[in-house]
Each structure stands twice: as structure tokens, then as C-alpha cells.
Scaffold this active site. Sequence first.
Site, PDB file in Angstrom:
ATOM      1  N   VAL A  76     -22.341 -43.469  -4.645  1.00  0.00           N
ATOM      2  CA  VAL A  76     -22.320 -44.554  -3.676  1.00  0.00           C
ATOM      3  C   VAL A  76     -23.636 -45.312  -3.750  1.00  0.00           C
ATOM      4  O   VAL A  76     -24.712 -44.710  -3.736  1.00  0.00           O
ATOM      5  CB  VAL A  76     -22.121 -44.002  -2.247  1.00  0.00           C
ATOM      6  CG1 VAL A  76     -22.043 -45.135  -1.234  1.00  0.00           C
ATOM      7  CG2 VAL A  76     -20.885 -43.115  -2.183  1.00  0.00           C
ATOM      8  N   VAL A 103     -23.447 -38.545  -4.750  1.00  0.00           N
ATOM      9  CA  VAL A 103     -24.776 -39.133  -4.850  1.00  0.00           C
ATOM     10  C   VAL A 103     -24.716 -40.409  -4.032  1.00  0.00           C
ATOM     11  O   VAL A 103     -23.746 -41.162  -4.113  1.00  0.00           O
ATOM     12  CB  VAL A 103     -25.137 -39.472  -6.318  1.00  0.00           C
ATOM     13  CG1 VAL A 103     -26.432 -40.256  -6.385  1.00  0.00           C
ATOM     14  CG2 VAL A 103     -25.209 -38.221  -7.155  1.00  0.00           C
ATOM     15  N   CYS A 104     -25.735 -40.659  -3.218  1.00  0.00           N
ATOM     16  CA  CYS A 104     -25.782 -41.876  -2.417  1.00  0.00           C
ATOM     17  C   CYS A 104     -27.205 -42.421  -2.500  1.00  0.00           C
ATOM     18  O   CYS A 104     -28.152 -41.713  -2.144  1.00  0.00           O
ATOM     19  CB  CYS A 104     -25.383 -41.575  -0.970  1.00  0.00           C
ATOM     20  SG  CYS A 104     -25.169 -43.036   0.050  1.00  0.00           S
ATOM     21  N   VAL A 105     -27.335 -43.662  -2.981  1.00  0.00           N
ATOM     22  CA  VAL A 105     -28.657 -44.250  -3.165  1.00  0.00           C
ATOM     23  C   VAL A 105     -28.688 -45.677  -2.635  1.00  0.00           C
ATOM     24  O   VAL A 105     -27.662 -46.341  -2.546  1.00  0.00           O
ATOM     25  CB  VAL A 105     -29.077 -44.260  -4.655  1.00  0.00           C
ATOM     26  CG1 VAL A 105     -29.190 -42.857  -5.205  1.00  0.00           C
ATOM     27  CG2 VAL A 105     -28.123 -45.081  -5.484  1.00  0.00           C
TER      28      VAL A 105
END
Length: 125
Positions: A76, A103-105
Site C-alpha cells: 500500500v 507493506v504500507c509506506v
Amino acid sequence: MEFIHASKACASVGPYSHAVKAGNTYYLSGQVPFHPVSGVVVGANMAEQAAQTLTNLKAVLDEAGLKITDLVKTTVFLANWGDFEAFNEVYGNFLGDHRPARVCVETSNLAGGCLIEMDAICFVE
């Protein structure tokens, strides 16, 4: 390899497929909150844009014959980390009890000025 085009998701804006099946693994391209017919960004806030992004992701899953429970990992990209809680609420409701790796960045300059983009990997036994 099988290339998958989802007619109910927003159109590809480049030379790529909505998803690619390689063996039992499916790689879903990034989805954004574009309306599948008009191509216009849906929503002015994270909750609205996340809901449309997940609707587009679901259209790709449906076209590929996949279920939400086939998701093993999502990535994301958020334009503003301050939107994390609003995103997380919509995402959690979408997934129900299913919990794929994620994964969220925070990033910048997402397509069309969107607040979110998300891709996914699925696996079917």
C-alpha cells in the site's frame, strides 16, 4: 503465464496487465481509486478513495476467479501517512478476519493525484 484483464476495474494506463498468473501465484498490478468507466478519481478523502481502490482490486480478484482469502500480501502506498488510520479502518472492514502480510509506506506523486495505490499477491493451492 496468463495475462488477466479485468473489464470491471479501471483501465490500465500503460503497457501492463491487471494481473499475471504464474503457476499458482497471481501478481495484481497497482490499483488506484479511478472510476472503472469514467477514469475519474472517486472520493475526496482517504476513506472514499480506499473504498474505490479496494473495489477495483476486488474486480481484478473476481476476473481472475480469486477470493479475498487468496490474498497473501498487499503493498500500500499512501500520499500522506496522516491518512493511515482512515485507510486501515476501510482495509480491515474489506478483509474481515483475513490478514495477509502487508507493506504500507508513504510516497508522493501517485497517479492522477490519488491518495492511495495498492497492489497484491495471491496464491491458490
